[in-house]
Design a protein around this motif. Structure first.
Motif, PDB file in Angstrom:
ATOM      1  N   LEU A 329       0.826  -1.210   0.000  1.00 32.35           N
ATOM      2  CA  LEU A 329       0.000   0.000   0.000  1.00 32.35           C
ATOM      3  C   LEU A 329       0.856   1.255   0.000  1.00 32.35           C
ATOM      4  O   LEU A 329       0.506   2.255  -0.642  1.00 32.35           O
ATOM      5  N   LEU A 330       1.981   1.211   0.710  1.00 31.34           N
ATOM      6  CA  LEU A 330       2.881   2.367   0.700  1.00 31.34           C
ATOM      7  C   LEU A 330       3.374   2.644  -0.716  1.00 31.34           C
ATOM      8  O   LEU A 330       3.355   3.803  -1.182  1.00 31.34           O
ATOM      9  N   LEU A 331       3.816   1.595  -1.403  1.00 31.27           N
ATOM     10  CA  LEU A 331       4.302   1.779  -2.770  1.00 31.27           C
ATOM     11  C   LEU A 331       3.194   2.296  -3.683  1.00 31.27           C
ATOM     12  O   LEU A 331       3.419   3.209  -4.493  1.00 31.27           O
ATOM     13  N   LYS A 332       2.006   1.731  -3.552  1.00 29.58           N
ATOM     14  CA  LYS A 332       0.895   2.170  -4.389  1.00 29.58           C
ATOM     15  C   LYS A 332       0.617   3.662  -4.193  1.00 29.58           C
ATOM     16  O   LYS A 332       0.486   4.420  -5.169  1.00 29.58           O
ATOM     17  N   ASP A 333       0.567   4.093  -2.930  1.00 28.41           N
ATOM     18  CA  ASP A 333       0.274   5.496  -2.641  1.00 28.41           C
ATOM     19  C   ASP A 333       1.389   6.414  -3.120  1.00 28.41           C
ATOM     20  O   ASP A 333       1.127   7.470  -3.728  1.00 28.41           O
ATOM     21  N   ARG A 334       2.635   6.023  -2.848  1.00 28.06           N
ATOM     22  CA  ARG A 334       3.752   6.904  -3.209  1.00 28.06           C
ATOM     23  C   ARG A 334       3.968   6.968  -4.716  1.00 28.06           C
ATOM     24  O   ARG A 334       4.361   8.011  -5.250  1.00 28.06           O
ATOM     25  N   ILE A 335       3.708   5.874  -5.433  1.00 29.08           N
ATOM     26  CA  ILE A 335       3.816   5.908  -6.898  1.00 29.08           C
ATOM     27  C   ILE A 335       2.761   6.839  -7.469  1.00 29.08           C
ATOM     28  O   ILE A 335       3.054   7.688  -8.335  1.00 29.08           O
ATOM     29  N   ASN A 336       1.522   6.690  -6.991  1.00 29.98           N
ATOM     30  CA  ASN A 336       0.453   7.586  -7.451  1.00 29.98           C
ATOM     31  C   ASN A 336       0.807   9.049  -7.190  1.00 29.98           C
ATOM     32  O   ASN A 336       0.626   9.911  -8.059  1.00 29.98           O
ATOM     33  N   GLN A 337       1.301   9.324  -6.005  1.00 29.34           N
ATOM     34  CA  GLN A 337       1.652  10.698  -5.646  1.00 29.34           C
ATOM     35  C   GLN A 337       2.768  11.241  -6.530  1.00 29.34           C
ATOM     36  O   GLN A 337       2.713  12.382  -7.012  1.00 29.34           O
ATOM     37  N   TYR A 338       3.790  10.414  -6.756  1.00 31.20           N
ATOM     38  CA  TYR A 338       4.959  10.840  -7.546  1.00 31.20           C
ATOM     39  C   TYR A 338       4.545  11.199  -8.973  1.00 31.20           C
ATOM     40  O   TYR A 338       4.978  12.223  -9.528  1.00 31.20           O
ATOM     41  N   PHE A 339       3.696  10.363  -9.569  1.00 35.50           N
ATOM     42  CA  PHE A 339       3.269  10.631 -10.947  1.00 35.50           C
ATOM     43  C   PHE A 339       2.300  11.822 -11.002  1.00 35.50           C
ATOM     44  O   PHE A 339       2.333  12.602 -11.958  1.00 35.50           O
ATOM     45  N   LYS A 340       1.460  11.950  -9.991  1.00 35.88           N
ATOM     46  CA  LYS A 340       0.528  13.074  -9.954  1.00 35.88           C
ATOM     47  C   LYS A 340       1.284  14.396  -9.869  1.00 35.88           C
ATOM     48  O   LYS A 340       0.921  15.390 -10.528  1.00 35.88           O
ATOM     49  N   GLU A 341       2.346  14.432  -9.088  1.00 30.96           N
ATOM     50  CA  GLU A 341       3.155  15.644  -8.954  1.00 30.96           C
ATOM     51  C   GLU A 341       3.804  16.030 -10.278  1.00 30.96           C
ATOM     52  O   GLU A 341       4.175  17.192 -10.475  1.00 30.96           O
ATOM     53  N   ARG A 342       3.928  15.084 -11.174  1.00 33.43           N
ATOM     54  CA  ARG A 342       4.549  15.335 -12.475  1.00 33.43           C
ATOM     55  C   ARG A 342       3.511  15.358 -13.595  1.00 33.43           C
ATOM     56  O   ARG A 342       3.870  15.296 -14.782  1.00 33.43           O
ATOM     57  N   ASN A 343       2.236  15.458 -13.209  1.00 32.95           N
ATOM     58  CA  ASN A 343       1.141  15.549 -14.166  1.00 32.95           C
ATOM     59  C   ASN A 343       1.189  14.419 -15.203  1.00 32.95           C
ATOM     60  O   ASN A 343       0.965  14.636 -16.402  1.00 32.95           O
ATOM     61  N   THR A 344       1.492  13.220 -14.704  1.00 30.60           N
ATOM     62  CA  THR A 344       1.593  12.053 -15.584  1.00 30.60           C
ATOM     63  C   THR A 344       0.606  10.986 -15.137  1.00 30.60           C
ATOM     64  O   THR A 344       0.555  10.620 -13.960  1.00 30.60           O
ATOM     65  N   GLU A 345      -0.156  10.501 -16.081  1.00 28.00           N
ATOM     66  CA  GLU A 345      -1.136   9.466 -15.767  1.00 28.00           C
ATOM     67  C   GLU A 345      -0.442   8.160 -15.408  1.00 28.00           C
ATOM     68  O   GLU A 345       0.577   7.781 -15.995  1.00 28.00           O
ATOM     69  N   VAL A 346      -0.990   7.446 -14.420  1.00 26.91           N
ATOM     70  CA  VAL A 346      -0.503   6.118 -14.076  1.00 26.91           C
ATOM     71  C   VAL A 346      -1.694   5.283 -13.614  1.00 26.91           C
ATOM     72  O   VAL A 346      -2.631   5.799 -12.983  1.00 26.91           O
ATOM     73  N   ASN A 347      -1.695   4.007 -13.963  1.00 26.53           N
ATOM     74  CA  ASN A 347      -2.788   3.099 -13.603  1.00 26.53           C
ATOM     75  C   ASN A 347      -2.199   1.876 -12.900  1.00 26.53           C
ATOM     76  O   ASN A 347      -1.537   1.041 -13.528  1.00 26.53           O
ATOM     77  N   ILE A 348      -2.442   1.793 -11.593  1.00 22.01           N
ATOM     78  CA  ILE A 348      -1.845   0.729 -10.786  1.00 22.01           C
ATOM     79  C   ILE A 348      -2.889  -0.330 -10.452  1.00 22.01           C
ATOM     80  O   ILE A 348      -3.977  -0.019  -9.987  1.00 22.01           O
ATOM     81  N   LYS A 349      -2.536  -1.583 -10.700  1.00 28.43           N
ATOM     82  CA  LYS A 349      -3.340  -2.720 -10.272  1.00 28.43           C
ATOM     83  C   LYS A 349      -2.546  -3.451  -9.182  1.00 28.43           C
ATOM     84  O   LYS A 349      -1.440  -3.927  -9.424  1.00 28.43           O
ATOM     85  N   TYR A 350      -3.137  -3.518  -7.980  1.00 29.37           N
ATOM     86  CA  TYR A 350      -2.427  -4.056  -6.822  1.00 29.37           C
ATOM     87  C   TYR A 350      -2.937  -5.455  -6.478  1.00 29.37           C
ATOM     88  O   TYR A 350      -4.132  -5.659  -6.281  1.00 29.37           O
ATOM     89  N   PHE A 351      -2.013  -6.417  -6.403  1.00 30.51           N
ATOM     90  CA  PHE A 351      -2.328  -7.802  -6.059  1.00 30.51           C
ATOM     91  C   PHE A 351      -1.641  -8.138  -4.731  1.00 30.51           C
ATOM     92  O   PHE A 351      -0.415  -8.215  -4.668  1.00 30.51           O
ATOM     93  N   ASP A 352      -2.410  -8.340  -3.669  1.00 32.58           N
ATOM     94  CA  ASP A 352      -1.862  -8.743  -2.377  1.00 32.58           C
ATOM     95  C   ASP A 352      -2.094 -10.244  -2.223  1.00 32.58           C
ATOM     96  O   ASP A 352      -3.211 -10.690  -1.997  1.00 32.58           O
ATOM     97  N   LEU A 353      -1.009 -11.022  -2.331  1.00 26.97           N
ATOM     98  CA  LEU A 353      -1.134 -12.482  -2.374  1.00 26.97           C
ATOM     99  C   LEU A 353      -0.852 -13.157  -1.044  1.00 26.97           C
ATOM    100  O   LEU A 353      -0.757 -14.383  -0.977  1.00 26.97           O
ATOM    101  N   ALA A 354      -0.681 -12.381   0.029  1.00 31.61           N
ATOM    102  CA  ALA A 354      -0.222 -12.936   1.294  1.00 31.61           C
ATOM    103  C   ALA A 354      -0.993 -14.188   1.710  1.00 31.61           C
ATOM    104  O   ALA A 354      -0.404 -15.206   2.064  1.00 31.61           O
ATOM    105  N   TYR A 355      -2.323 -14.146   1.691  1.00 33.19           N
ATOM    106  CA  TYR A 355      -3.114 -15.280   2.140  1.00 33.19           C
ATOM    107  C   TYR A 355      -3.530 -16.183   0.985  1.00 33.19           C
ATOM    108  O   TYR A 355      -3.822 -17.360   1.193  1.00 33.19           O
ATOM    109  N   THR A 356      -3.525 -15.635  -0.220  1.00 28.29           N
ATOM    110  CA  THR A 356      -3.938 -16.426  -1.380  1.00 28.29           C
ATOM    111  C   THR A 356      -3.002 -17.588  -1.625  1.00 28.29           C
ATOM    112  O   THR A 356      -3.435 -18.724  -1.850  1.00 28.29           O
TER     113      THR A 356
END
Length: 428
Positions: A329-356
């Protein structure tokens, strides 16, 4: 290494003819060398030192426990892992069909089931009620974390006349097994206590692999392929996959090599920062790749990047393990923030496999490995070995003292062929 560290306790002299048939017996003095380098081995010989070696596992011609008078107990503790039911099944089949042990108990919910205060009655295991359990994920016995009094647990075992105990779990479970073995010895009880190493992270020392790991890598690879498809299916798409790996990143590393779609592999052993000008700054590197390629797949172990979080009070589970903060979640949030600050679109799909990936049934060769671990655990117990872990080293099943197996966690060495291969197949 000191050869004395490899000593396996024995309850007494083995004097009973083994009922095992159609198997080749392993000599009682058979060993497997810890070091495989001929130069290292020659140095031991040159200096007149004993070569550090594991006791080789396998059936013995003479056994210590009389099968007709034996009773066994099996328990699973800690987190779930692929293959738990396979191990339960083959422990049961080996005890009953090969050694003809009349009673095999399944202890419910780990060490908790050995404390009468919890009111968890054991179940009898046999060929019928374990027949198809290998097809199920999880454990039919239930599992739990936390400690119980060794005195109370041994009192329960003594009251039930149990002389063979099999504890399936990670390093915490192995330490619990050690406590039982020590207390049984203190009381003068002839109880063989054998630990079967279960760690999906493959991080138990002095054991080259543990069951469940191969299945976890296979499952992570499936999701990595899906993350790749999602990333390529969207403009500036990023597939972010978090897998287990509290202290060691073996699942992430192996899954990265198994699925060469992965562009970034982040593990606890290799530190990185999010921003900056250095080569270990993730976000600038990722931003540059997205401008050039418009897609990326990131594989991250749960214990990676913990130093990136604000310092605070540690939170631990019932077994005393540090609970990691969510790096995904930290990476997802910080990546979104970093790209937003640079006015660049980014589309993140997050897969948390810990229990799967930890709750599925064992896959392929992993299931075979479970069966052979279980069989060798029973051979060791019947021969009167105790306070040990069944391991695998240099192509052989081995006996490993619990104290040695739990001394440290196995981690990825950053100068190893494994990590060199990961770095060669990724871009960061």
């Amino acid at each position: 290494m000191d050869s004395k560290e490899f000593f396996i306790p024995r309850l007494g002299e083995a004097q009973i003819a083994s009922p095992v048939q159609a198997m080749e017996f392993v000599p009682d003095d058979a060993t497997v060398a810890y070091d495989t380098s001929t130069a290292v081995l020659e140095e031991y010989v040159k200096n007149g030192q004993a070569i550090p070696a594991f006791e080789q596992a396998g059936p013995r011609k003479l056994i210590y426990h009389d099968p007709a008078w034996s009773k066994a107990a099996i328990l699973t503790a800690g987190g779930l892992c692929p293959g738990l039911n396979d191990v339960i099944k083959f422990l049961t089949l080996t005890l009953k069909n090969i050694y003809h042990v009349p009673l095999v108990y399944g202890i419910r919910y780990g060490y908790r089931g050995l404390n009468p205060a919890h009111g968890l009655a054991p179940i009898q295991l046999n060929e019928d009620n374990t027949d198809d359990i290998h097809q199920q994920g999880g454990t039919i016995l239930g599992s739990s974390r936390g400690e119980e009094s060794a005195e109370i647990m041994v009192e329960t075992l003594a009251r039930m006349n149990i002389n063979l105990v099999f504890c399936i779990g990670g390093d915490g479970t192995a330490r619990g097994a050690h406590d039982i073995a020590v207390e049984a010895e203190r009381r003068g009880l002839s109880i063989s206590v054998i630990s079967i190493p279960k760690t999906i992270d493959n991080d138990i020392a002095f054991i080259d692999k543990s069951f469940g790991f191969e299945t976890a890598v296979y499952m992570a690879g499936i999701f990595a392929a899906g993350a790749h498809n999602e990333a390529k299916g969207a403009y500036n798409g990023i597939g972010l996959v978090k897998v287990m790996g509290r202290d060691s990143g073996f699942i992430a590393a192996y899954a990265t090599l198994a699925q060469s779609y992965v562009n970034y592999c982040l593990v606890p052993e290799s530190k990185f920062v999010l921003d900056g000008d250095g080569p270990d700054a993730l976000l600038p590197h990722l931003y540059k790749r997205m401008l050039e390629k418009q897609h990326a797949v990131i594989m991250v172990a749960e214990g990676a990047g913990q130093e990136l979080f604000p310092q605070g009070e540690d939170v631990r589970d019932a077994s005393g393990n540090l609970i990691n903060k969510d790096i995904g979640l930290l990476l997802k949030d910080r990546i979104n923030q970093y790209f937003k600050e640079r006015n660049t679109e980014v589309n993140i799909k997050y897969f948390d496999l810990a229990y799967t990936i930890r709750s599925v049934a064992a896959h392929g060769a992993d299931a075979v490995f479970c069966a052979m671990l279980a069989q060798n655990a029973v051979h060791a117990a019947m021969a009167g070995r105790t306070d040990m872990v069944v391991g695998h080293w240099n192509g052989h099943f081995t006996h490993v003292p619990i104290a040695l197996a739990t001394r440290e966690r196995k981690k990825i060495q950053l100068n190893s062929p494994l990590w060199t291969s990961v770095k060669a197949s990724t871009c960061f």
